[in-house]
Design a protein around this motif. Structure first.
Motif, short mmCIF file in Angstrom:
data_model
loop_
_atom_site.label_atom_id
_atom_site.label_comp_id
_atom_site.label_asym_id
_atom_site.label_seq_id
_atom_site.Cartn_x
_atom_site.Cartn_y
_atom_site.Cartn_z
N ALA A 221 50.67 23.55 65.67
CA ALA A 221 50.25 24.91 66.03
C ALA A 221 48.90 25.24 65.39
O ALA A 221 48.05 25.88 66.03
CB ALA A 221 51.30 25.91 65.58
N ARG A 222 48.69 24.81 64.17
CA ARG A 222 47.41 25.10 63.49
C ARG A 222 46.24 24.38 64.14
O ARG A 222 45.11 24.87 64.11
CB ARG A 222 47.52 24.74 62.01
CG ARG A 222 48.44 25.67 61.22
CD ARG A 222 48.56 25.27 59.75
NE ARG A 222 49.36 26.26 59.03
CZ ARG A 222 50.69 26.25 58.97
NH1 ARG A 222 51.36 25.28 59.59
NH2 ARG A 222 51.35 27.18 58.29
N GLU A 223 46.51 23.23 64.74
CA GLU A 223 45.44 22.48 65.41
C GLU A 223 45.13 23.06 66.79
O GLU A 223 43.97 23.01 67.25
CB GLU A 223 45.85 21.02 65.55
CG GLU A 223 45.90 20.28 64.23
CD GLU A 223 46.55 18.90 64.34
OE1 GLU A 223 46.25 18.03 63.51
OE2 GLU A 223 47.38 18.71 65.26
N VAL A 224 46.13 23.63 67.46
CA VAL A 224 45.95 24.11 68.83
C VAL A 224 45.56 25.58 68.86
O VAL A 224 44.67 25.98 69.64
CB VAL A 224 47.24 23.88 69.65
CG1 VAL A 224 47.13 24.52 71.03
CG2 VAL A 224 47.51 22.39 69.77
N LEU A 225 46.20 26.40 68.03
CA LEU A 225 45.94 27.84 68.05
C LEU A 225 44.73 28.17 67.18
O LEU A 225 44.84 28.71 66.08
CB LEU A 225 47.18 28.61 67.57
CG LEU A 225 48.42 28.49 68.45
CD1 LEU A 225 49.58 29.26 67.84
CD2 LEU A 225 48.14 28.97 69.87
N THR A 226 43.57 27.84 67.71
CA THR A 226 42.32 28.17 67.02
C THR A 226 41.58 29.25 67.80
O THR A 226 41.79 29.41 69.01
CB THR A 226 41.41 26.94 66.89
OG1 THR A 226 40.96 26.54 68.20
CG2 THR A 226 42.15 25.78 66.23
N GLU A 227 40.73 29.99 67.11
CA GLU A 227 39.97 31.03 67.79
C GLU A 227 39.10 30.44 68.89
O GLU A 227 38.94 31.05 69.96
CB GLU A 227 39.12 31.79 66.76
CG GLU A 227 39.97 32.57 65.76
CD GLU A 227 39.15 33.29 64.70
OE1 GLU A 227 37.90 33.27 64.81
OE2 GLU A 227 39.75 33.89 63.79
N GLU A 228 38.57 29.25 68.65
CA GLU A 228 37.71 28.60 69.65
C GLU A 228 38.49 28.22 70.90
O GLU A 228 38.06 28.48 72.04
CB GLU A 228 37.05 27.36 69.04
CG GLU A 228 36.05 27.64 67.93
CD GLU A 228 36.74 27.96 66.60
OE1 GLU A 228 36.03 28.46 65.68
OE2 GLU A 228 37.96 27.71 66.46
N ASN A 229 39.66 27.60 70.71
CA ASN A 229 40.47 27.20 71.87
C ASN A 229 40.90 28.40 72.71
O ASN A 229 40.83 28.38 73.94
CB ASN A 229 41.72 26.45 71.40
CG ASN A 229 41.46 24.99 71.11
OD1 ASN A 229 40.48 24.42 71.56
ND2 ASN A 229 42.36 24.38 70.34
N LEU A 230 41.33 29.45 72.04
CA LEU A 230 41.84 30.60 72.77
C LEU A 230 40.71 31.38 73.44
O LEU A 230 40.89 31.90 74.54
CB LEU A 230 42.65 31.50 71.83
CG LEU A 230 43.85 30.82 71.17
CD1 LEU A 230 44.64 31.81 70.33
CD2 LEU A 230 44.75 30.17 72.20
#
Length: 254
Positions: A221-230
């Motif tokens: 989750a910490r790798e996927v839920l980033t401000e950049e990705n979202l």
């Protein structure tokens, strides 16, 4: 275990799922997230053998499209976002649908089938509703009954499409805690789609982010839920706050 390679699904000539690679280890809980129209539910249905696809999907090392319908139902159980329930159906009868793969054609449920369903209803704390019609139950109670039918199948793999979408926050937590407990107790493998990113991050072992039918991020989750990705894939400004079990996603006004 679930393994998908180069999974592609076309609906009405439109490419909805575009070359998805996905692995879920035995006993793992993987959440599939993504904006509306990303192909999450379509991918889930294809993995469950409910939609035609190209590529390869294996369940416990066997191609899903080679499994007989009954055998597939004993391997994988699906809870749709809005299950179809015949009017007037009672809880016990609905849960007994999960035993269909074990009942011979033109046969009736056995004492063993009834015992299996009773055990599941009791484990989900809905046995007291066995004689009630589903439409008379609350949202959280109905969701537990939907899970009961799936668990009554005796499958080791659960596919959950937005299992908490119609629930308030209290019932959301209740259902997700229940799924997590049953996963630990029964060694279940869980693949689920979810819109609530913070909740998904709290429960997922790993996450897969889909956008326009393709995997654009995968990992913890910490790798996927980033401000950049979202920002890139949801087109939204958020702030990520570290939570006890995973990152919390907070929308920020522009």
């Amino acid at each position: 275990m679930i393994s998908a390679r180069d999974l592609r699904v076309r609906l009405d000539g439109n490419l909805i799922v575009d070359g998805v690679d996905l692995d879920v280890a035995r006993g793992e809980w993987v959440m599939v997230i993504g904006p509306n129209g990303a192909g999450k539910s379509t991918a889930l249905r294809a993995i469950g053998g409910l939609l035609p696809f190209t590529g390869r999907v294996e369940l416990n090392g066997r191609p899903v499209d080679t499994l007989h319908r009954r055998e597939r139902a004993k391997t994988i159980a699906t809870v749709n976002q809005t299950p179809t329930v015949p009017p007037g159906m009672r809880v016990l009868d609905y849960a007994l649908l999960g035993r269909t793969p074990y009942i011979p054609p033109l046969g009736r449920e056995s004492a063993a089938d009834l015992a299996a369903v009773q055990e599941v209803l009791e484990s989900l704390d809905v046995a007291q509703f066995a004689g009630r019609r589903l439409e008379t139950l609350s949202g959280g109670e109905r969701q537990r009954v939907f899970l009961a039918r799936a668990l009554a199948q005796g499958a080791g793999i659960l596919l959950l499409d937005e299992p908490t979408s119609a629930l308030d926050i209290g019932h959301q937590q209740e259902v997700l805690e229940l799924i997590d407990r049953l996963r630990a107790e029964r060694g279940l493998t869980v693949l689920a789609t979810m819109h609530d990113l913070s909740v998904a991050g709290e429960y997922a072992d790993r996450m897969v982010l889909l956008a326009e039918g393709a995997v654009v991020a995968a990992g913890t989750a910490r790798e996927v839920l980033t401000e950049e990705n979202l920002a890139k894939h949801y087109r939204v400004r958020v702030r990520i706050i570290e939570g006890e079990h995973g990152p919390l996603v907070v929308p920020v006004r522009g």
